[in-house]
Design a protein around this motif. Structure first.
Motif, PDB file in Angstrom:
ATOM      1  N   TYR A 120      82.743 127.375-132.874  1.00 44.03           N
ATOM      2  CA  TYR A 120      82.115 126.737-131.717  1.00 44.03           C
ATOM      3  C   TYR A 120      82.396 125.228-131.718  1.00 44.03           C
ATOM      4  O   TYR A 120      82.681 124.642-130.680  1.00 44.03           O
ATOM      5  CB  TYR A 120      80.614 127.023-131.714  1.00 44.03           C
ATOM      6  N   VAL A 121      82.366 124.614-132.899  1.00 43.57           N
ATOM      7  CA  VAL A 121      82.681 123.182-133.020  1.00 43.57           C
ATOM      8  C   VAL A 121      84.117 122.934-132.562  1.00 43.57           C
ATOM      9  O   VAL A 121      84.385 121.980-131.817  1.00 43.57           O
ATOM     10  CB  VAL A 121      82.462 122.688-134.471  1.00 43.57           C
ATOM     11  N   ASN A 122      85.050 123.780-132.985  1.00 40.67           N
ATOM     12  CA  ASN A 122      86.439 123.615-132.567  1.00 40.67           C
ATOM     13  C   ASN A 122      86.599 123.824-131.064  1.00 40.67           C
ATOM     14  O   ASN A 122      87.372 123.123-130.414  1.00 40.67           O
ATOM     15  CB  ASN A 122      87.356 124.558-133.342  1.00 40.67           C
ATOM     16  N   GLU A 131      87.738 117.077-121.300  1.00 43.27           N
ATOM     17  CA  GLU A 131      86.857 116.164-120.565  1.00 43.27           C
ATOM     18  C   GLU A 131      87.530 114.809-120.366  1.00 43.27           C
ATOM     19  O   GLU A 131      87.391 114.185-119.307  1.00 43.27           O
ATOM     20  CB  GLU A 131      85.528 116.010-121.304  1.00 43.27           C
ATOM     21  N   LYS A 132      88.272 114.355-121.360  1.00 45.40           N
ATOM     22  CA  LYS A 132      88.988 113.075-121.230  1.00 45.40           C
ATOM     23  C   LYS A 132      89.967 113.100-120.069  1.00 45.40           C
ATOM     24  O   LYS A 132      90.278 112.071-119.491  1.00 45.40           O
ATOM     25  CB  LYS A 132      89.744 112.750-122.514  1.00 45.40           C
ATOM     26  N   HIS A 133      90.459 114.289-119.742  1.00 49.80           N
ATOM     27  CA  HIS A 133      91.409 114.446-118.645  1.00 49.80           C
ATOM     28  C   HIS A 133      90.714 114.910-117.359  1.00 49.80           C
ATOM     29  O   HIS A 133      91.382 115.340-116.417  1.00 49.80           O
ATOM     30  CB  HIS A 133      92.517 115.419-119.050  1.00 49.80           C
ATOM     31  N   HIS A 134      89.381 114.855-117.361  1.00 51.89           N
ATOM     32  CA  HIS A 134      88.566 115.185-116.189  1.00 51.89           C
ATOM     33  C   HIS A 134      88.743 116.636-115.739  1.00 51.89           C
ATOM     34  O   HIS A 134      88.715 116.940-114.548  1.00 51.89           O
ATOM     35  CB  HIS A 134      88.850 114.233-115.028  1.00 51.89           C
ATOM     36  N   ILE A 135      88.899 117.544-116.712  1.00 50.49           N
ATOM     37  CA  ILE A 135      89.079 118.955-116.395  1.00 50.49           C
ATOM     38  C   ILE A 135      87.858 119.769-116.802  1.00 50.49           C
ATOM     39  O   ILE A 135      87.601 120.822-116.254  1.00 50.49           O
ATOM     40  CB  ILE A 135      90.358 119.501-117.075  1.00 50.49           C
ATOM     41  N   ALA A 136      87.108 119.290-117.751  1.00 57.57           N
ATOM     42  CA  ALA A 136      85.918 119.995-118.234  1.00 57.57           C
ATOM     43  C   ALA A 136      84.813 118.967-118.448  1.00 57.57           C
ATOM     44  O   ALA A 136      85.058 117.767-118.428  1.00 57.57           O
ATOM     45  CB  ALA A 136      86.217 120.724-119.537  1.00 57.57           C
ATOM     46  N   LYS A 137      83.617 119.464-118.661  1.00 54.36           N
ATOM     47  CA  LYS A 137      82.467 118.591-118.910  1.00 54.36           C
ATOM     48  C   LYS A 137      81.705 119.150-120.104  1.00 54.36           C
ATOM     49  O   LYS A 137      81.322 120.314-120.126  1.00 54.36           O
ATOM     50  CB  LYS A 137      81.572 118.554-117.670  1.00 54.36           C
ATOM     51  N   VAL A 138      81.513 118.312-121.118  1.00 45.51           N
ATOM     52  CA  VAL A 138      80.708 118.696-122.271  1.00 45.51           C
ATOM     53  C   VAL A 138      79.260 118.387-121.909  1.00 45.51           C
ATOM     54  O   VAL A 138      78.915 117.247-121.599  1.00 45.51           O
ATOM     55  CB  VAL A 138      81.132 117.922-123.542  1.00 45.51           C
ATOM     56  N   SER A 139      78.427 119.417-121.935  1.00 48.40           N
ATOM     57  CA  SER A 139      77.039 119.250-121.522  1.00 48.40           C
ATOM     58  C   SER A 139      76.244 118.494-122.595  1.00 48.40           C
ATOM     59  O   SER A 139      76.669 118.377-123.743  1.00 48.40           O
ATOM     60  CB  SER A 139      76.389 120.614-121.290  1.00 48.40           C
ATOM     61  N   GLN A 140      75.086 118.033-122.198  1.00 48.79           N
ATOM     62  CA  GLN A 140      74.209 117.337-123.145  1.00 48.79           C
ATOM     63  C   GLN A 140      73.801 118.271-124.284  1.00 48.79           C
ATOM     64  O   GLN A 140      73.725 117.851-125.441  1.00 48.79           O
ATOM     65  CB  GLN A 140      72.966 116.787-122.417  1.00 48.79           C
ATOM     66  N   LYS A 141      73.560 119.528-123.961  1.00 45.17           N
ATOM     67  CA  LYS A 141      73.198 120.524-124.975  1.00 45.17           C
ATOM     68  C   LYS A 141      74.334 120.701-125.988  1.00 45.17           C
ATOM     69  O   LYS A 141      74.087 120.787-127.193  1.00 45.17           O
ATOM     70  CB  LYS A 141      72.868 121.857-124.299  1.00 45.17           C
ATOM     71  N   LYS A 143      76.690 118.458-126.660  1.00 44.44           N
ATOM     72  CA  LYS A 143      76.769 117.212-127.435  1.00 44.44           C
ATOM     73  C   LYS A 143      75.703 117.184-128.521  1.00 44.44           C
ATOM     74  O   LYS A 143      75.963 116.751-129.649  1.00 44.44           O
ATOM     75  CB  LYS A 143      76.617 115.999-126.510  1.00 44.44           C
ATOM     76  N   GLN A 144      74.514 117.644-128.192  1.00 44.41           N
ATOM     77  CA  GLN A 144      73.434 117.688-129.179  1.00 44.41           C
ATOM     78  C   GLN A 144      73.773 118.653-130.313  1.00 44.41           C
ATOM     79  O   GLN A 144      73.513 118.367-131.469  1.00 44.41           O
ATOM     80  CB  GLN A 144      72.111 118.085-128.521  1.00 44.41           C
ATOM     81  N   PHE A 145      74.366 119.803-129.969  1.00 41.92           N
ATOM     82  CA  PHE A 145      74.791 120.755-130.991  1.00 41.92           C
ATOM     83  C   PHE A 145      75.794 120.089-131.944  1.00 41.92           C
ATOM     84  O   PHE A 145      75.673 120.200-133.164  1.00 41.92           O
ATOM     85  CB  PHE A 145      75.420 122.003-130.366  1.00 41.92           C
ATOM     86  N   LEU A 146      76.791 119.398-131.378  1.00 46.65           N
ATOM     87  CA  LEU A 146      77.785 118.711-132.209  1.00 46.65           C
ATOM     88  C   LEU A 146      77.139 117.667-133.105  1.00 46.65           C
ATOM     89  O   LEU A 146      77.443 117.572-134.298  1.00 46.65           O
ATOM     90  CB  LEU A 146      78.844 118.035-131.331  1.00 46.65           C
ATOM     91  N   TYR A 147      76.245 116.888-132.538  1.00 40.99           N
ATOM     92  CA  TYR A 147      75.546 115.866-133.307  1.00 40.99           C
ATOM     93  C   TYR A 147      74.798 116.504-134.479  1.00 40.99           C
ATOM     94  O   TYR A 147      74.920 116.066-135.621  1.00 40.99           O
ATOM     95  CB  TYR A 147      74.585 115.094-132.401  1.00 40.99           C
ATOM     96  N   ASN A 148      74.041 117.544-134.183  1.00 40.64           N
ATOM     97  CA  ASN A 148      73.270 118.220-135.238  1.00 40.64           C
ATOM     98  C   ASN A 148      74.187 118.830-136.297  1.00 40.64           C
ATOM     99  O   ASN A 148      73.920 118.731-137.495  1.00 40.64           O
ATOM    100  CB  ASN A 148      72.360 119.300-134.643  1.00 40.64           C
ATOM    101  N   TYR A 149      75.259 119.457-135.860  1.00 43.07           N
ATOM    102  CA  TYR A 149      76.198 120.106-136.790  1.00 43.07           C
ATOM    103  C   TYR A 149      76.843 119.063-137.694  1.00 43.07           C
ATOM    104  O   TYR A 149      76.876 119.219-138.913  1.00 43.07           O
ATOM    105  CB  TYR A 149      77.259 120.858-135.997  1.00 43.07           C
ATOM    106  N   LEU A 150      77.376 118.004-137.077  1.00 44.42           N
ATOM    107  CA  LEU A 150      78.062 116.971-137.862  1.00 44.42           C
ATOM    108  C   LEU A 150      77.084 116.215-138.760  1.00 44.42           C
ATOM    109  O   LEU A 150      77.424 115.881-139.903  1.00 44.42           O
ATOM    110  CB  LEU A 150      78.817 116.022-136.941  1.00 44.42           C
ATOM    111  N   PHE A 151      75.896 115.962-138.284  1.00 48.06           N
ATOM    112  CA  PHE A 151      74.898 115.269-139.091  1.00 48.06           C
ATOM    113  C   PHE A 151      74.522 116.119-140.311  1.00 48.06           C
ATOM    114  O   PHE A 151      74.413 115.611-141.423  1.00 48.06           O
ATOM    115  CB  PHE A 151      73.655 114.950-138.256  1.00 48.06           C
TER     116      PHE A 151
END
Length: 155
Positions: A120-122, A131-141, A143-151
Motif C-alpha cells: 500500500y505504501v508503494n 499527483e505531481k503531474h496532476h493526474i491523481a490526488k493523494v487524499s488526506q487519509k 497522507k495520514q496513513f503514510l505519515y503513521n507508517y513512516l513514523f
C-alpha cells in the motif's frame, strides 16, 4: 528517434557500465527487454551508438535517472555544466507517468490481495508521483496513513 552519439571525449557506454557494476546488475539483467546482451556489451565498450529511448530504458533497468546519468557522465569527462532537463522533459515525464501508473496498479492489486502495508505504501508512492503531474490526488487519509507508517518505521 534520437540517436545518442558519443563525441570523442564522451564515454557513455563506459559510464553506463560503471553505474551498472556499482549497482550490482548483471549485463543480462541490464539488457533485459531492451537490447541484446552482445549489443549492450558493445555499447559499454563504446563501440556502438544507442537511441535515446533504449538508453532511457537501460537506465530504468539499473535504477538510474537520465539526470543522474548525464550528471555523472559530465563529471567523468570534466564537464561541469548543468543538465538541461527541459531538453528531454516531455519524453521523460511521459515515461515516468506510464511507469508510475503501471507500478501503482501492480502494488494496489498486491495490497488488495494480501493486505501487506508495504504494498500500500508503494502504491501511495506511485500515486504521489502521479499527483505531481496532476493526474491523481493523494487524499488526506492516505497522507495520514503514510505519515503513521513512516513514523512507526522511524521510531
Amino acid at each position: 528517434m534520437h540517436i545518442v552519439r558519443r563525441r570523442d571525449h564522451d564515454r557513455y557506454g563506459q559510464t553506463f557500465k560503471e553505474l551498472r557494476i556499482a549497482k550490482g546488475v548483471s549485463l543480462s539483467n541490464a539488457a533485459k527487454n531492451v537490447v541484446s546482451k552482445s549489443f549492450l556489451s558493445r555499447f559499454e565498450r563504446d563501440q556502438s551508438n544507442i537511441v535515446f529511448d533504449k538508453l532511457y530504458r537501460l537506465l530504468l533497468n539499473i535504477n538510474f535517472s537520465v539526470e543522474e546519468f548525464v550528471y555523472i557522465n559530465n563529471q567523468r569527462n570534466n564537464r561541469y555544466q548543468p543538465f538541461h532537463y527541459e531538453d528531454t522533459k516531455d519524453y521523460v515525464d511521459q515515461q515516468i507517468i506510464e511507469n508510475s501508473n503501471k507500478l501503482g496498479k501492480y502494488y494496489y492489486q498486491r495490497w488488495i490481495n494480501n493486505q501487506i502495508e508495504y504494498d500500500y505504501v508503494n502504491f501511495l508512492k506511485e500515486k504521489s508521483i502521479m499527483e505531481k503531474h496532476h493526474i491523481a490526488k493523494v487524499s488526506q487519509k492516505e497522507k495520514q496513513f503514510l505519515y503513521n507508517y513512516l513514523f512507526a518505521k522511524e521510531t
